[in-house]
Scaffold this motif. Structure first.
Motif, short mmCIF file in Angstrom:
data_model
loop_
_atom_site.label_atom_id
_atom_site.label_comp_id
_atom_site.label_asym_id
_atom_site.label_seq_id
_atom_site.Cartn_x
_atom_site.Cartn_y
_atom_site.Cartn_z
N TRP A 337 40.16 41.63 32.14
CA TRP A 337 40.07 43.61 31.85
C TRP A 337 39.27 43.75 31.42
N ILE A 338 38.46 43.83 30.13
CA ILE A 338 38.01 43.87 28.89
C ILE A 338 36.41 42.93 29.95
N GLN A 339 36.37 42.47 29.82
CA GLN A 339 35.34 41.25 30.91
C GLN A 339 35.14 42.30 32.38
N HIS A 340 35.80 42.44 32.71
CA HIS A 340 35.97 43.17 34.32
C HIS A 340 35.27 44.54 34.22
N SER A 386 51.79 41.07 31.92
CA SER A 386 50.44 39.73 31.96
C SER A 386 49.70 40.85 32.79
N LEU A 387 48.24 40.67 32.81
CA LEU A 387 47.32 41.45 33.87
C LEU A 387 46.88 39.94 34.32
N GLU A 388 47.01 38.41 34.09
CA GLU A 388 46.13 37.45 34.69
C GLU A 388 46.88 36.58 35.57
N GLY A 389 47.80 36.51 35.53
CA GLY A 389 49.04 35.18 35.98
C GLY A 389 49.18 35.79 37.46
N ALA A 390 49.67 35.44 38.04
CA ALA A 390 50.80 35.76 39.25
C ALA A 390 51.18 37.06 39.54
N LEU A 391 51.54 37.86 40.45
CA LEU A 391 52.11 38.67 40.68
C LEU A 391 52.56 38.97 41.58
N THR A 463 34.77 37.55 42.38
CA THR A 463 33.91 36.39 41.75
C THR A 463 34.67 36.09 40.19
N ARG A 464 35.80 36.24 39.98
CA ARG A 464 36.65 36.31 38.83
C ARG A 464 37.75 34.98 39.77
N PRO A 465 38.72 34.42 38.58
CA PRO A 465 39.53 33.24 39.07
C PRO A 465 40.96 34.33 39.18
N ARG A 466 42.24 34.78 40.06
CA ARG A 466 43.49 35.62 40.18
C ARG A 466 44.46 34.62 39.70
N GLY A 467 45.34 35.28 39.54
CA GLY A 467 46.47 34.22 39.86
C GLY A 467 47.40 33.87 40.68
N ASP A 468 46.81 35.00 41.89
CA ASP A 468 47.08 34.68 43.00
C ASP A 468 46.38 34.28 44.46
N ARG A 469 44.67 33.20 43.63
CA ARG A 469 43.77 33.07 44.22
C ARG A 469 42.23 32.74 43.06
N LEU A 562 25.87 26.80 45.06
CA LEU A 562 27.04 27.92 43.63
C LEU A 562 27.82 26.79 43.54
N ILE A 563 28.42 26.55 42.62
CA ILE A 563 30.15 26.07 42.35
C ILE A 563 30.65 27.06 41.78
N ARG A 564 32.12 27.12 41.88
CA ARG A 564 33.07 28.10 41.10
C ARG A 564 33.63 26.50 39.92
N PRO A 565 33.07 27.76 38.79
CA PRO A 565 33.63 26.56 37.64
C PRO A 565 34.00 26.78 37.35
N GLU A 566 35.92 27.36 37.59
CA GLU A 566 36.95 26.46 37.54
C GLU A 566 37.58 25.09 38.12
N ALA A 567 36.45 24.93 38.43
CA ALA A 567 36.67 23.71 39.42
C ALA A 567 36.35 22.59 38.92
N TYR A 568 35.41 22.66 37.45
CA TYR A 568 34.76 21.87 36.30
C TYR A 568 35.51 22.66 35.05
#
Length: 573
Positions: A337-340, A386-391, A463-469, A562-568
């Protein structure tokens, strides 16, 4: 709450003016820790004694890290100066301010010398600071269903302790809350566990941590005696490490066995993390954490601090735009939430600066955007940990309350345009077709700035990963918004793409020879002009960190996609 077994120290009142002046003058030798409180308020602010003038019967105090205080209001309040040493506590009550001046984060206060001094001997309530090298792990169970929050012990007394925790964990602590478990472990492995109550929460100096003051309660006589033993041992160790002579100068067995190797809190970073721009942005993040702590504990916040952060972002965007945009991607140690919030604020300001019609309002807009997601962090509790996990559905529905909650908390705030607060904080989640929240406003009720802010907000969120996607690439996010003109203003989607291009600074790209690189700069046509190469997918075991300019891209092959960073499992720092 003080433990029942603790003796109440005896307090003595001194009114002799000459003696009081001598005592005040002696406080400048730094054997005492000085704090000041306002009108019986619970928060104590660190303070330095700058000047003592016995002839004029005046003294000058400098409050450090005082962004949340209003200089004009302080002039109308009575102050209490508190000085603590290892053996006594001194109170100077009802100091009358004569003049209050602000210099950045500091306030300088001229006062009359106090008329009365109250001194308390406190051998039983001795509070020992844990100085450099006295590493002691501390933890507190805040939410019953979640792991304890870990930190470091900073001081200890027979009545409580001060622990330091990362800012990311600080929203879970609120003054008055009961902590079912508070514990600490010394380097030799000895442990102590109690329950406690949060007495105060605030920033830990100029660090990126919060200091949480905790009072122990319901201690048995045996555990109380054990705690006093730990306090005495810590006093010996502190005296030994600080080089003081006398009987206290011996090491304590509690600190003689090194702690087991602690896992690093963050992965090893390259030089990007230590660049001045990243450090500057982390100071903005620190201010957001401090503001959240204040809101969480019903304390006033400073519009000057938020506007100062806005000035910082706009200055970076004006002077070093591309470097600033890359630094925005290097805040991975901060909560999402700070980064966003910082990214939305900076990119909204960048868009407004490029529009002559809106440039003059960019400062207040950026300040409001920095605050726009803070209501979500205010909602963190046992049911939303948490604001970062699955809700689940109930948690997602509850999060919709964050806008109204935040606007209500910010109602007393002056200095930030109320119409921009409405447009950005109140309307950033609204949609042109009325499908947004909290009020379901339609297009005719949404200003150009509200529409602009909504586009910036959604593009950054997607463009940020979230708990549900997973996260989308920039092009995928652009396409999503552009194909929904009934919800998002196509004009602002287009303007955003024109400002940031199809390979935005901070995104990860792949070249045809298998190299992965972070985009650091773009040329005038929006193509990558400088990149940080971090991986060759055909030899993934090799660590890479090479900055190349466009002239050297030929060795990487053709720019592919473009590449999704979390894949690597890559981050740009």
């Amino acid at each position: 709450m003080e433990p029942n077994t603790q003796e109440r120290p005896r307090q003595v009142e001194i009114t002799d003016a000459a003696h009081i002046a001598d005592v005040v003058d002696s406080l400048g030798n730094e054997t005492h820790s000085l704090t000041v409180t306002l009108d019986n308020a619970p928060t104590a602010f660190p303070v330095r004694l700058s000047v003592v003038d016995p002839e004029r019967r005046q003294l000058t105090l400098t409050l450090t890290d005082a962004q949340s205080l209003n200089a004009a209001e302080i002039g109308e309040q009575a102050l209490t100066l508190r000085a603590e040493s290892l053996s006594d506590t001194l109170h100077f009550k009802t100091l009358a301010p004569l003049d209050v001046c602000r210099d950045g984060d500091c306030l300088t206060i001229e006062c009359h010398l106090p008329r009365a001094l109250y001194t308390t001997s406190k051998r039983r309530s001795l509070r020992i600071p844990f100085i450099q090298g006295m590493h002691t792990r501390a933890y507190a169970a805040v939410l019953p269903t979640q792991p304890p929050v870990a930190g470091e012990l900073r001081n200890l007394s027979a009545g409580g302790c001060l622990m330091e925790v990362p800012f990311a964990d600080s929203p879970f602590f609120k003054v008055g809350d009961t902590l079912p478990t508070v514990g600490f472990e010394f380097p030799n492995g000895e442990k102590f566990i109690a329950s406690g109550t949060v007495r105060h929460v605030g920033p830990a100096g100029r660090t990126h941590n919060a200091a949480v003051g905790i009072a122990f309660h319901n201690l048995s006589p045996e555990r109380q005696n054990r705690l006093v033993h730990y306090v005495n041992e810590a006093e010996h160790e502190a005296a030994y490490r600080s080089g003081h002579g006398g009987r206290l100068a011996r090491p304590s067995p509690l600190f003689q066995t090194p702690l087991r190797s602690r896992r690093q809190a963050q992965r090893q970073r390259d030089l990007t993390e230590s660049t001045p721009l990243v450090r500057t942005l982390r100071e903005v993040a620190r201010q957001l954490h401090i503001t959240l702590l204040a809101l969480k504990n019903d304390q006033p916040i400073s519009s000057d601090a938020m506007l100062g952060c806005a000035d910082t972002l706009l200055r970076l965007l004006t002077q070093r735009r591309q470097q600033c945009l890359y630094a925005l991607a290097c805040l991975g140690s901060e909560p999402q939430w700070i980064q966003h919030s910082i990214n939305v604020a900076a990119k909204l300001g960048d868009l407004m600066l490029a529009e002559p019609e809106f440039a003059s309002r960019a400062r207040a807009a950026v300040a409001a955007a920095l605050l726009h997601d803070m209501g979500k962090a205010l909602l963190l509790d046992e049911s939303l940990h948490s604001l970062e996990g699955a809700l689940d559905d109930a948690q997602r529905e509850r999060l919709r309350d964050h806008v109204v909650l935040l606007l209500d908390r910010l109602a007393p705030l002056e200095g930030i345009d109320t119409s921009l607060r409405h447009d950005i904080i109140g309307c950033i989640n609204e949609r042109l077709d009325g499908s947004g929240y909290p009020h379901g406003y339609r297009a005719e009720s949404l200003s150009a700035i509200a529409r602009m802010a909504a586009v910036v907000d959604v593009l950054d969120a997607m463009t940020r990963p979230r708990g549900d996607r997973p996260a989308k690439t920039a092009i995928e996010a652009y396409r999503y918004l552009y194909n929904r003109p009934e919800r998002f203003d196509k004009h602002w989607v287009t303007r955003y793409v024109q400002r940031h291009g199809f390979y935005p600074i901070g995104c990860l790209v792949r070249f045809s020879h298998g190299y992965l690189a972070w985009v650091m700069e773009l040329d005038e046509s929006g193509q990558p002009n400088r990149a940080r190469v971090v991986r060759n997918t055909s030899r993934s075991e090799l660590a890479m960190n090479h900055i190349l300019s466009r002239v050297d891209f030929g060795q990487l092959g053709q720019l592919d996609r473009l590449i999704r960073p979390e894949a690597y499992r890559l981050t740009p720092f």
